[in-house]
Design an enzyme around this catalytic site. Structure first.
Site, PDB file in Angstrom:
ATOM      1  N   TYR A  56      -6.942  11.459  -3.708  1.00  0.00           N
ATOM      2  CA  TYR A  56      -6.214  10.708  -2.691  1.00  0.00           C
ATOM      3  C   TYR A  56      -5.045  11.553  -2.199  1.00  0.00           C
ATOM      4  CZ  TYR A  56      -8.673   6.686  -4.779  1.00  0.00           C
ATOM      5  OH  TYR A  56      -9.613   5.822  -5.294  1.00  0.00           O
ATOM      6  N   GLY A 209     -10.262  -4.687   3.787  1.00  0.00           N
ATOM      7  CA  GLY A 209      -9.383  -5.409   4.687  1.00  0.00           C
ATOM      8  C   GLY A 209     -10.095  -6.346   5.647  1.00  0.00           C
TER       9      GLY A 209
END
Length: 329
Positions: A56, A209
């Site tokens: 990440y 999301g």
């Protein structure tokens, strides 16, 4: 915050963790100050389980998480992952490495970036096709024996791989995508984990999301948001998946909660061995997500959700074909 356990060996963790990936990568511009404030608020709310990975950023998210959690190190569990190697000149290019040498070098790098003397939970991020799982897990076991890692886990592994790995060293957790719109691990992977006492850590429990209802158009996403390239966010798939979102939102209104809370409550209701890690950079979203632990779904609620969101309801694959080649391996 309610507690569940990570096991074996059944270490207490908050029922909801916090996925930190989006604070540094993949979901648009970063704001480290906001992200650190969100992590601190999570600790205030009783969250004790935080998830990151070396890829990440790459690397920047581990530094962020380590910095934010340094004052609370003795009270939280930090999970990180190795195995997806990104090209530093072109981070969109990547390969999978599970060789013992890479495992140990990656662990040393993560320890340094996190600023800790041990990693609580160390996952293989994706199963490496060129290295037998026994060799990879053997190297991970060496890290446990050396005191650098407390527990080990796998991510996106098949039932057969989990069994082979567990025979080498106990696997504490399996991290896989799991939500109302990603149910492919239900048939054999979750039952295998339950047989072996392995905790399931669902990532993207809010459908990246989508299940919050906040995304109504692909244009709502930042230009560099990777979801713009996700099959489920494309064309006709996007429109069809909005139907599912709207049905979830209607039920949430009836239940007096938000769509996100309903979606998280569904994951939590699948078993006490589920510890989902919804990700967010927003304190308001964090507080909304944490409140989902208090949303109780009865049999009628679960039956309604089953009719709203059967396994085959979602349109599109989780990843592009290249990404799908490395899930449930």
């Amino acid at each position: 915050m309610h507690e569940r356990s990570l096991g074996p060996p059944r270490v207490p963790v908050s029922a909801l963790g916090l996925g930190c990936m989006g604070m540094s990568d993949f979901y648009g511009p970063r704001d480290d100050a906001q992200s650190i404030a969100t992590i601190h608020r999570a600790v205030d709310l009783g969250v004790t389980f935080f998830d990151t990975a070396d890829m990440y950023g790459p690397y920047t998210n581990e530094r962020l998480v380590g910095q934010a959690l340094a004052p609370y190190r003795d009270h939280v569990l930090i999970a990180t992952k190795f195995g997806i190697v990104r090209d530093l000149t072109d981070p969109t290019k990547r390969r999978i490495d599970g060789t013992p040498e890479y495992v140990k070098a990656s662990c040393d790098g993560s320890l340094q970036r996190l600023g800790v003397d041990h990693i609580d939970l160390y996952y293989q991020h994706r199963v490496a096709p060129g290295t037998p799982i026994e060799e990879t897990v053997g190297a991970m076991a060496d890290l446990v024996h050396a005191g650098k890692v407390r527990f080990i886990g796998l991510s996106e592994a098949s039932a057969a791989t989990i069994r082979r790995a567990h025979a080498v060293h106990p696997i504490a957790a399996l991290q896989s995508e799991y939500s109302l719109w990603s149910r492919d691990i239900e048939d054999d992977i979750i039952p295998t984990c339950r047989e072996l006492g392995i905790t399931v850590v669902p990532y993207s429990p809010l459908g990246r999301g989508f299940l919050t209802g906040a995304i109504r158009r692909v244009e709502d996403l930042a230009e560099d948001d990777f979801r713009r390239r996700s099959p489920r966010f494309q064309g006709a798939n996007f429109a069809k998946n909005l139907e599912l979102v709207d049905a979830v939102a209607a039920m949430a209104q009836d239940r007096g909660c938000t769509p996100a809370q309903l979606a998280l409550a569904w994951v939590l209701a699948q078993g006490d061995d589920m510890v989902p890690i919804p990700g967010t950079r927003s304190i308001a979203r964090l507080e909304e997500n944490v409140a989902a632990a208090d949303v109780h779904l009865d049999d009628a609620d679960l039956a309604r959700l089953a009719s709203i969101s059967p396994k085959d309801k979602v349109a599109g694959e989780r990843y592009t074909p290249d990404g799908m080649a490395f899930v449930n391996r």
